[in-house]
Design a protein around this motif. Structure first.
Motif, mmCIF file in Angstrom:
data_model
loop_
_atom_site.group_PDB
_atom_site.id
_atom_site.type_symbol
_atom_site.label_atom_id
_atom_site.label_comp_id
_atom_site.label_asym_id
_atom_site.label_seq_id
_atom_site.Cartn_x
_atom_site.Cartn_y
_atom_site.Cartn_z
ATOM 1 N N GLN A 39 -33.788 16.107 18.987
ATOM 2 C CA GLN A 39 -32.781 15.573 18.061
ATOM 3 C C GLN A 39 -31.444 15.369 18.752
ATOM 4 O O GLN A 39 -30.727 14.405 18.481
ATOM 5 C CB GLN A 39 -32.656 16.485 16.846
ATOM 6 N N ASP A 43 -29.689 11.796 19.119
ATOM 7 C CA ASP A 43 -28.328 11.649 18.609
ATOM 8 C C ASP A 43 -27.437 11.007 19.672
ATOM 9 O O ASP A 43 -26.728 10.020 19.414
ATOM 10 C CB ASP A 43 -27.786 13.025 18.207
ATOM 11 N N THR A 242 -21.526 9.683 5.660
ATOM 12 C CA THR A 242 -22.817 9.986 5.044
ATOM 13 C C THR A 242 -22.722 9.898 3.521
ATOM 14 O O THR A 242 -23.634 9.384 2.854
ATOM 15 C CB THR A 242 -23.293 11.386 5.458
ATOM 16 N N GLY A 267 -29.955 19.743 14.409
ATOM 17 C CA GLY A 267 -30.176 18.510 13.653
ATOM 18 C C GLY A 267 -28.938 18.061 12.905
ATOM 19 O O GLY A 267 -27.865 18.675 12.982
ATOM 20 N N GLU A 268 -29.073 16.966 12.149
ATOM 21 C CA GLU A 268 -27.919 16.393 11.448
ATOM 22 C C GLU A 268 -27.690 16.988 10.064
ATOM 23 O O GLU A 268 -26.579 16.908 9.539
ATOM 24 C CB GLU A 268 -28.101 14.870 11.305
ATOM 25 N N HIS A 269 -28.721 17.576 9.455
ATOM 26 C CA HIS A 269 -28.543 18.127 8.104
ATOM 27 C C HIS A 269 -27.418 19.163 8.029
ATOM 28 O O HIS A 269 -26.563 19.081 7.135
ATOM 29 C CB HIS A 269 -29.853 18.728 7.598
ATOM 30 N N ARG A 273 -24.742 15.082 8.100
ATOM 31 C CA ARG A 273 -24.940 13.709 8.575
ATOM 32 C C ARG A 273 -26.348 13.207 8.307
ATOM 33 O O ARG A 273 -26.795 12.242 8.941
ATOM 34 C CB ARG A 273 -24.633 13.636 10.073
ATOM 35 N N ALA A 274 -27.069 13.841 7.399
ATOM 36 C CA ALA A 274 -28.442 13.404 7.120
ATOM 37 C C ALA A 274 -28.787 13.654 5.663
ATOM 38 O O ALA A 274 -28.288 14.590 5.036
ATOM 39 C CB ALA A 274 -29.429 14.139 8.031
ATOM 40 N N HIS A 346 -36.181 9.928 5.855
ATOM 41 C CA HIS A 346 -35.058 10.655 6.454
ATOM 42 C C HIS A 346 -34.039 9.665 7.002
ATOM 43 O O HIS A 346 -34.390 8.754 7.753
ATOM 44 C CB HIS A 346 -35.560 11.562 7.585
ATOM 45 N N SER A 348 -30.453 9.595 9.144
ATOM 46 C CA SER A 348 -29.381 10.236 9.906
ATOM 47 C C SER A 348 -28.275 9.217 10.125
ATOM 48 O O SER A 348 -28.536 8.060 10.474
ATOM 49 C CB SER A 348 -29.894 10.747 11.250
#
Length: 350
Positions: A39, A43, A242, A267-269, A273-274, A346, A348
């Motif tokens: 990830q 990114d 987001t 990750g982005e969560h 950002r997700a 999903h 991102s």
């Protein structure tokens, strides 16, 4: 034989240090597939590609404007050249007027004043026309240099795009999650590449609202944002970009269940950002089929069609991942519906 009390304590310390639990485990997987390394690489590659693409677009826009400016300058130079030639021809035929000639040809004081004024006017006109011509030629040379500079910047940005695209594809290959080109998804309800099961019932696609573009920096790129906005889908936060993407998606008619922020180690969560957009109306369930799958297909296609306006980093849906520059690629990140992304799309955001 009694075991001394120090032994259990020592064992606990050794276990805590990982000495007695065997080799170090591989990189942890997210609950919806992927690893921290993958990830992070995706990114960096996708962000680099998007920024380079924005710079290339800005250079092309500037270069196009300069080319138009060159056309205007060339037209002006042509007109000034014609004026200079006309003045030069008149001076050759009639001689260059001067004050002494004006005085000699004057019969009265009013004639003298008028003739001297004409001499001054003609002299100023010729001098100004020559000065304008010289300045226009300097402007043209400077503009042509600027065009060349913009072209150099554009080509450099395009080379960066190529490197970032290759880096994203290598990250997929290194992670052994697939990475092969796929067909992707469209608004067609029976679009279901690289997936098992019967096709969804075909339905006519509905027109979708074009989203409002997210704000950009003056150079056309998307800047870094913090998790500063309340997430309406959780108790967490989202970046402004987001949140904008979430609102625009809902405004376009995609109103099934959504969950964005969630605590995680990577990750982005956890960065806000997700978002995960469920294929089913009420939440995440098993692998989507029928109308739910058609909904996911349309949503994934809409994200890609508006990726530039929304600041999309990447999209994952039904064992495929979309990356800027690379398009849709195979993404075998797990077997359950969440990891395989067969029950949600999903998104991102950069």
């Amino acid at each position: 034989m009694t075991v001394p009390r120090v032994v259990p304590a020592l064992l606990a310390v050794l276990i805590g240090l990982g000495v007695l639990v065997g080799p170090v485990a591989p990189a942890a997987a997210d609950d919806e597939g992927g690893t921290a390394t993958l990830q992070q690489r995706l990114d960096e590659a996708a962000t680099g590609y998007n920024n380079a693409r924005a710079e290339a677009q800005a250079s092309e826009k500037r270069r196009t404007a300069l080319v138009s400016q060159i056309a205007v300058l060339e037209k002006r130079i042509s007109a000034l050249d014609a004026q200079v030639q006309e003045l030069s021809a008149a001076a050759y035929r009639n001689g260059v007027p001067d004050a002494a000639t004006a005085m000699a040809n004057s019969r009265s004081l009013p004639d003298l004043i008028g003739n001297l004024g004409l001499v001054d006017t003609l002299s100023e006109r010729r001098s100004q026309t020559l000065a304008d011509l010289r300045q226009a030629r300097r402007d043209l040379a400077d503009t042509q240099k600027d065009v060349d500079a913009q072209l150099t910047k554009q080509r450099a940005a395009q080379r960066t795009m190529g490197r970032k695209r290759a880096a994203a594809e290598k990250a997929l290959a290194d992670a052994k999650v697939g990475g092969q080109p796929t067909g992707g998804f469209t608004d067609n309800a029976d679009d279901h590449p690289a997936a098992a099961g019967p096709p969804a019932r075909k339905a006519a696609p509905k027109p979708r609202r074009k989203p409002t573009a997210a704000p950009r920096r003056s150079d056309g790129t998307y800047g870094s944002e913090g998790c500063s906005q309340d997430d309406p889908t959780s108790d967490g936060c989202l970046t402004p970009r987001t949140l904008h993407a979430l609102r625009q998606t809902r405004a376009a008619g995609f109103t099934h269940y959504v969950h964005c922020f969630r605590p995680a180690s990577f990750g982005e969560h956890p960065k806000g950002r997700a978002c995960d957009f469920a294929a089913a109306k009420s939440g995440f369930g098993g692998a989507a089929t029928g109308d739910d799958r058609a909904y996911g297909n349309r949503l994934a296609a809409w994200f890609i069609a508006n990726a530039d306006r929304l600041g999309v980093l990447y999209v994952i849906w039904y064992r495929q991942i979309w990356l800027p520059g690379s398009g849709w690629r195979a993404y075998q990140s797990g077997s359950d519906p969440s990891a395989a992304h067969t029950n949600h799309v999903h998104l991102s955001v950069q």
